[in-house]
Design a protein around this motif. Structure first.
Motif, PDB file in Angstrom:
ATOM      1  N   GLY A  36       8.256  -0.825   0.390  1.00 25.33           N
ATOM      2  CA  GLY A  36       9.006  -0.105   1.401  1.00 25.33           C
ATOM      3  C   GLY A  36       8.248   0.977   2.119  1.00 25.33           C
ATOM      4  N   GLY A  37       6.931   1.023   1.952  1.00 28.78           N
ATOM      5  CA  GLY A  37       6.147   2.058   2.603  1.00 28.78           C
ATOM      6  C   GLY A  37       6.069   1.848   4.104  1.00 28.78           C
ATOM      7  N   ALA A  38       5.856   2.926   4.827  1.00 34.07           N
ATOM      8  CA  ALA A  38       5.740   2.830   6.277  1.00 34.07           C
ATOM      9  C   ALA A  38       4.412   2.194   6.659  1.00 34.07           C
ATOM     10  CB  ALA A  38       5.854   4.226   6.894  1.00 34.07           C
ATOM     11  N   PRO A  39       4.339   1.507   7.790  1.00 29.12           N
ATOM     12  CA  PRO A  39       3.069   0.933   8.229  1.00 29.12           C
ATOM     13  C   PRO A  39       2.002   2.025   8.380  1.00 29.12           C
ATOM     14  CG  PRO A  39       4.901   0.100   9.548  1.00 29.12           C
ATOM     15  CD  PRO A  39       5.444   1.205   8.704  1.00 29.12           C
ATOM     16  N   GLY A  40       0.831   1.741   7.855  1.00 27.42           N
ATOM     17  CA  GLY A  40      -0.270   2.680   7.975  1.00 27.42           C
ATOM     18  C   GLY A  40      -0.257   3.794   6.954  1.00 27.42           C
ATOM     19  N   ALA A  41       0.717   3.804   6.011  1.00 26.11           N
ATOM     20  CA  ALA A  41       0.781   4.857   5.008  1.00 26.11           C
ATOM     21  C   ALA A  41      -0.431   4.777   4.092  1.00 26.11           C
ATOM     22  CB  ALA A  41       2.067   4.725   4.195  1.00 26.11           C
ATOM     23  N   ILE A  42      -1.018   5.922   3.802  1.00 23.01           N
ATOM     24  CA  ILE A  42      -2.207   5.993   2.962  1.00 23.01           C
ATOM     25  C   ILE A  42      -1.857   6.729   1.681  1.00 23.01           C
ATOM     26  CG2 ILE A  42      -4.557   6.878   2.777  1.00 23.01           C
ATOM     27  CD1 ILE A  42      -4.775   6.653   5.791  1.00 23.01           C
ATOM     28  N   GLY A  43      -2.170   6.096   0.523  1.00 21.94           N
ATOM     29  CA  GLY A  43      -1.900   6.724  -0.758  1.00 21.94           C
ATOM     30  C   GLY A  43      -0.443   6.626  -1.148  1.00 21.94           C
ATOM     31  N   SER A  44      -0.130   7.149  -2.320  1.00 26.73           N
ATOM     32  CA  SER A  44       1.238   7.126  -2.816  1.00 26.73           C
ATOM     33  C   SER A  44       1.938   8.425  -2.458  1.00 26.73           C
ATOM     34  CB  SER A  44       1.229   6.953  -4.338  1.00 26.73           C
ATOM     35  OG  SER A  44       0.679   8.112  -4.962  1.00 26.73           O
ATOM     36  N   ALA A  45       3.258   8.407  -2.592  1.00 23.09           N
ATOM     37  CA  ALA A  45       4.023   9.621  -2.328  1.00 23.09           C
ATOM     38  C   ALA A  45       3.608  10.735  -3.277  1.00 23.09           C
ATOM     39  CB  ALA A  45       5.518   9.330  -2.460  1.00 23.09           C
ATOM     40  N   ALA A  46       3.334  10.378  -4.548  1.00 25.50           N
ATOM     41  CA  ALA A  46       2.917  11.388  -5.518  1.00 25.50           C
ATOM     42  C   ALA A  46       1.612  12.049  -5.092  1.00 25.50           C
ATOM     43  CB  ALA A  46       2.781  10.762  -6.898  1.00 25.50           C
ATOM     44  N   GLN A  47       0.668  11.263  -4.576  1.00 25.52           N
ATOM     45  CA  GLN A  47      -0.589  11.835  -4.098  1.00 25.52           C
ATOM     46  C   GLN A  47      -0.360  12.731  -2.894  1.00 25.52           C
ATOM     47  OE1 GLN A  47      -2.556   8.079  -3.461  1.00 25.52           O
ATOM     48  NE2 GLN A  47      -3.918   8.380  -5.216  1.00 25.52           N
ATOM     49  N   GLN A  48       0.495  12.301  -1.993  1.00 29.56           N
ATOM     50  CA  GLN A  48       0.713  13.040  -0.752  1.00 29.56           C
ATOM     51  C   GLN A  48       1.484  14.345  -0.960  1.00 29.56           C
ATOM     52  OE1 GLN A  48      -0.572  12.373   2.356  1.00 29.56           O
ATOM     53  NE2 GLN A  48      -1.777  10.894   1.197  1.00 29.56           N
ATOM     54  N   VAL A  49       2.366  14.383  -1.969  1.00 31.31           N
ATOM     55  CA  VAL A  49       3.128  15.601  -2.225  1.00 31.31           C
ATOM     56  C   VAL A  49       2.197  16.773  -2.507  1.00 31.31           C
ATOM     57  CG1 VAL A  49       4.590  16.721  -3.976  1.00 31.31           C
ATOM     58  CG2 VAL A  49       5.349  14.625  -2.893  1.00 31.31           C
ATOM     59  N   THR A  50       1.107  16.534  -3.225  1.00 33.11           N
ATOM     60  CA  THR A  50       0.203  17.631  -3.567  1.00 33.11           C
ATOM     61  C   THR A  50      -0.430  18.248  -2.324  1.00 33.11           C
ATOM     62  OG1 THR A  50      -1.694  16.154  -3.894  1.00 33.11           O
ATOM     63  CG2 THR A  50      -0.330  16.620  -5.815  1.00 33.11           C
ATOM     64  N   PHE A  51      -0.558  17.479  -1.247  1.00 35.12           N
ATOM     65  CA  PHE A  51      -1.151  17.998  -0.017  1.00 35.12           C
ATOM     66  C   PHE A  51      -0.106  18.552   0.946  1.00 35.12           C
ATOM     67  CE2 PHE A  51      -4.249  14.742  -1.356  1.00 35.12           C
ATOM     68  CZ  PHE A  51      -5.376  15.546  -1.443  1.00 35.12           C
ATOM     69  N   LYS A  52       1.108  18.035   0.900  1.00 31.37           N
ATOM     70  CA  LYS A  52       2.079  18.329   1.960  1.00 31.37           C
ATOM     71  C   LYS A  52       3.261  19.184   1.524  1.00 31.37           C
ATOM     72  CE  LYS A  52       0.737  14.184   4.458  1.00 31.37           C
ATOM     73  NZ  LYS A  52       1.099  12.795   4.797  1.00 31.37           N
ATOM     74  N   ALA A  53       3.332  19.552   0.250  1.00 27.12           N
ATOM     75  CA  ALA A  53       4.347  20.515  -0.180  1.00 27.12           C
ATOM     76  C   ALA A  53       3.818  21.900   0.166  1.00 27.12           C
ATOM     77  CB  ALA A  53       4.618  20.388  -1.671  1.00 27.12           C
ATOM     78  N   LYS A  54       4.279  22.463   1.270  1.00 28.23           N
ATOM     79  CA  LYS A  54       3.651  23.662   1.844  1.00 28.23           C
ATOM     80  C   LYS A  54       4.245  24.974   1.367  1.00 28.23           C
ATOM     81  CE  LYS A  54       4.966  25.562   5.520  1.00 28.23           C
ATOM     82  NZ  LYS A  54       5.169  26.060   6.911  1.00 28.23           N
ATOM     83  N   SER A  55       5.459  24.953   0.827  1.00 29.19           N
ATOM     84  CA  SER A  55       6.041  26.185   0.286  1.00 29.19           C
ATOM     85  C   SER A  55       7.063  25.821  -0.779  1.00 29.19           C
ATOM     86  CB  SER A  55       6.682  27.033   1.388  1.00 29.19           C
ATOM     87  OG  SER A  55       7.794  26.375   1.955  1.00 29.19           O
ATOM     88  N   SER A  56       7.192  26.695  -1.765  1.00 26.70           N
ATOM     89  CA  SER A  56       8.122  26.456  -2.857  1.00 26.70           C
ATOM     90  C   SER A  56       8.374  27.789  -3.548  1.00 26.70           C
ATOM     91  CB  SER A  56       7.556  25.411  -3.832  1.00 26.70           C
ATOM     92  OG  SER A  56       8.520  25.082  -4.820  1.00 26.70           O
ATOM     93  N   SER A  57       8.729  27.740  -4.817  1.00 23.65           N
ATOM     94  CA  SER A  57       8.908  28.962  -5.596  1.00 23.65           C
ATOM     95  C   SER A  57       8.641  28.657  -7.064  1.00 23.65           C
ATOM     96  CB  SER A  57      10.324  29.518  -5.427  1.00 23.65           C
ATOM     97  OG  SER A  57      11.284  28.574  -5.877  1.00 23.65           O
ATOM     98  N   LEU A  58       8.105  29.645  -7.756  1.00 28.62           N
ATOM     99  CA  LEU A  58       8.011  29.550  -9.205  1.00 28.62           C
ATOM    100  C   LEU A  58       9.417  29.765  -9.750  1.00 28.62           C
ATOM    101  CD1 LEU A  58       4.779  31.691  -9.768  1.00 28.62           C
ATOM    102  CD2 LEU A  58       4.962  29.217  -9.439  1.00 28.62           C
TER     103      LEU A  58
END
Length: 199
Positions: A36-58
């Motif tokens: 079900g991945g989008a066309p052209g998607a690179i890597g897994s969602a788990a890999q991408q979360v580490t790069f694209k989770a831009k803000s959160s909280s402890l």
């Protein structure tokens, strides 16, 4: 105590922890992570979360108090511990890889039309995962890691679109419920101490 800036400088030994030095990581259920991945998607969602989770909280710590009245006077005794929901903001890329994965995850927990649970996610261990948020020192070492046990998404926020937002990258918020958190790593910024602190 009289004001002494040198005492304050001495107490701030490592120049303070920096809010920008963090990383979010997690695994996704197998049925969500494949297909079900989008066309052209690179890597897994788990890999991408580490790069694209831009803000959160402890995660915070919360114990309720129970009021007990006696002769018109209220005293408070300790109640039960609760763990509030945790969220992070995701940078959305044109492959929609992370958002698609969260949508499949939530649909597997409860489908839009049929109001059914996907068979592959029938049990709690199948649809829950452990999420991690790690604080790093300015020198690159991890100094504090929280593991959020048994996490699963409960809200994928809307993305606002606007013809006047030509120079903005889309973002969306994802909120998780989880069972409890554990402190996995604490350091004094010079020597790492590994292990689970369950307190």
């Amino acid at each position: 105590m009289p004001f002494n800036v040198q005492n304050f400088r001495s107490s701030l030994q490592f120049d303070g922890a920096r809010a920008a030095l963090f990383e979010v990581s997690m695994t996704f259920p197998a049925v969500v992570a494949t297909g079900g991945g989008a066309p052209g998607a690179i890597g897994s969602a788990a890999q991408q979360v580490t790069f694209k989770a831009k803000s959160s909280s402890l995660p915070g710590d919360s114990i309720s108090s129970i009021p007990v009245n006696y002769f018109g006077r209220e005293i408070k005794v300790a109640g039960t511990r609760s763990f509030t929901d945790w969220s992070f903001v995701v940078i959305n890329d044109e492959d929609f890889l992370i958002r698609n994965s969260f949508e499949r995850w939530m649909s597997g927990i409860n489908s839009h039309v049929g109001n059914l649970r996907l068979g592959a996610l029938a049990t709690a261990p199948a649809y829950q995962t452990d999420a991690f948020i790690t604080q790093f020192a300015k020198t690159g070492e991890p100094i504090k890691t929280y593991r959020l046990v048994g996490a699963f998404p409960i809200d994928v926020a809307a993305i606002d679109v606007d013809w006047g937002s030509g120079d903005q990258i889309e973002e969306f918020n994802v909120t998780f419920a989880y069972q409890w958190w554990e402190s996995l790593l604490t350091t004094d910024a010079t020597t790492a101490v590994s292990g689970i602190q369950t307190f």
